[in-house]
Design a protein around this motif. Structure first.
Motif, mmCIF file in Angstrom:
data_model
loop_
_atom_site.group_PDB
_atom_site.id
_atom_site.type_symbol
_atom_site.label_atom_id
_atom_site.label_comp_id
_atom_site.label_asym_id
_atom_site.label_seq_id
_atom_site.Cartn_x
_atom_site.Cartn_y
_atom_site.Cartn_z
ATOM 1 N N UNK A 64 0.825 -1.196 0.000
ATOM 2 C CA UNK A 64 0.000 0.000 0.000
ATOM 3 C C UNK A 64 0.865 1.254 0.000
ATOM 4 N N UNK A 65 2.022 1.230 0.652
ATOM 5 C CA UNK A 65 2.933 2.368 0.626
ATOM 6 C C UNK A 65 3.437 2.594 -0.788
ATOM 7 N N UNK A 66 3.782 1.519 -1.466
ATOM 8 C CA UNK A 66 4.228 1.624 -2.848
ATOM 9 C C UNK A 66 3.134 2.153 -3.747
ATOM 10 N N UNK A 67 1.908 1.758 -3.484
ATOM 11 C CA UNK A 67 0.788 2.211 -4.290
ATOM 12 C C UNK A 67 0.583 3.711 -4.160
ATOM 13 N N UNK A 68 0.750 4.256 -2.964
ATOM 14 C CA UNK A 68 0.611 5.702 -2.777
ATOM 15 C C UNK A 68 1.663 6.453 -3.583
ATOM 16 N N UNK A 69 2.908 5.983 -3.540
ATOM 17 C CA UNK A 69 3.974 6.609 -4.322
ATOM 18 C C UNK A 69 3.665 6.506 -5.815
ATOM 19 N N UNK A 70 3.156 5.362 -6.225
ATOM 20 C CA UNK A 70 2.805 5.157 -7.630
ATOM 21 C C UNK A 70 1.723 6.129 -8.068
ATOM 22 N N UNK A 71 0.689 6.281 -7.238
ATOM 23 C CA UNK A 71 -0.409 7.187 -7.579
ATOM 24 C C UNK A 71 0.069 8.631 -7.708
ATOM 25 N N UNK A 72 0.885 9.069 -6.781
ATOM 26 C CA UNK A 72 1.384 10.449 -6.822
ATOM 27 C C UNK A 72 2.254 10.664 -8.058
ATOM 28 N N UNK A 107 18.089 -1.139 -10.492
ATOM 29 C CA UNK A 107 16.656 -0.952 -10.286
ATOM 30 C C UNK A 107 16.423 -0.705 -8.812
ATOM 31 N N UNK A 108 15.722 0.365 -8.489
ATOM 32 C CA UNK A 108 15.555 0.796 -7.111
ATOM 33 C C UNK A 108 14.093 1.126 -6.842
ATOM 34 N N UNK A 109 13.631 0.812 -5.638
ATOM 35 C CA UNK A 109 12.230 1.053 -5.291
ATOM 36 C C UNK A 109 12.025 2.457 -4.747
ATOM 37 N N UNK A 110 10.974 3.099 -5.225
ATOM 38 C CA UNK A 110 10.547 4.387 -4.705
ATOM 39 C C UNK A 110 9.538 4.091 -3.596
ATOM 40 N N UNK A 111 9.901 4.415 -2.373
ATOM 41 C CA UNK A 111 9.054 4.057 -1.237
ATOM 42 C C UNK A 111 8.139 5.184 -0.791
ATOM 43 N N UNK A 112 8.416 6.404 -1.238
ATOM 44 C CA UNK A 112 7.575 7.531 -0.849
ATOM 45 C C UNK A 112 7.645 8.586 -1.941
ATOM 46 N N UNK A 169 10.928 12.267 -4.251
ATOM 47 C CA UNK A 169 10.887 10.807 -4.188
ATOM 48 C C UNK A 169 11.912 10.293 -3.189
ATOM 49 N N UNK A 170 11.532 9.317 -2.384
ATOM 50 C CA UNK A 170 12.479 8.585 -1.537
ATOM 51 C C UNK A 170 12.787 7.281 -2.256
ATOM 52 N N UNK A 171 14.050 7.100 -2.609
ATOM 53 C CA UNK A 171 14.460 5.958 -3.423
ATOM 54 C C UNK A 171 15.433 5.093 -2.624
ATOM 55 N N UNK A 172 15.079 3.827 -2.445
ATOM 56 C CA UNK A 172 15.941 2.881 -1.741
ATOM 57 C C UNK A 172 16.910 2.299 -2.760
ATOM 58 N N UNK A 173 18.215 2.477 -2.502
ATOM 59 C CA UNK A 173 19.250 2.024 -3.424
ATOM 60 C C UNK A 173 20.091 0.953 -2.733
ATOM 61 N N UNK A 174 19.669 -0.313 -2.831
ATOM 62 C CA UNK A 174 20.375 -1.379 -2.116
ATOM 63 C C UNK A 174 21.837 -1.529 -2.528
ATOM 64 N N UNK A 175 22.136 -1.311 -3.791
ATOM 65 C CA UNK A 175 23.512 -1.453 -4.277
ATOM 66 C C UNK A 175 24.455 -0.503 -3.528
#
Length: 147
Positions: free
Chosen positions: A20-28, A75-80, A91-97
């Protein structure tokens, strides 16, 4: 000991799920017009490690991801995502690498292009500030939508 589904259901509703957190970022991001592929020059092929082509994509489960140069290892996930003053998308982007989360502020140009205004780490370090790269003081390039 009895199972109480109502308190568990209420707890889940209060805290939500990662999807659901990802969905909010996607919608925005979608409302702002960010989804798709962006490049300095859409006619030129992406070069791995150059960062001249970026894409914002939605996964099958609704999460927003940020990918550079069509590189599956970058490839990195945008969490917010949030919109701040002046229609700046943050955008808050999680960069695991790189073992970090970064915030990227993006603005739209009158011609529909986008460019980064800032890029900062959780520790307050900037790679981009006031639309300029810290390393060389050059302005960030305008990116145009390719698709």
């Amino acid at each position: 000991m009895s199972f109480r589904p109502l308190p568990v259901a209420l707890l889940l509703l209060c805290f939500g799920s990662p999807a659901s957190a990802g969905s909010a970022a996607t919608e925005i991001a979608q409302e702002w017009g960010l989804l798709g592929t962006w490049a300095v020059d859409c006619a030129k092929p992406a070069k791995r490690g150059q960062g001249n082509t970026i894409s914002y994509e939605v996964t099958a489960d609704g999460r927003l991801i940020y990918r550079r140069d069509f590189d599956s290892s970058d490839t990195n996930e945008v969490t917010d995502a949030r919109i701040e003053t002046g229609d700046t998308l943050v955008l808050s982007i999680v960069m695991p690498h790189y073992k970090q989360t970064r915030e990227n502020g993006i603005t739209k140009g009158a011609d529909g292009s986008i460019r980064s205004l800032f890029n900062r780490g959780a520790d307050g370090s900037y790679t981009i500030r006031d639309g300029r790269f810290i390393a060389n003081d050059r302005p960030t390039p305008a990116l145009r939508k390719c698709n």
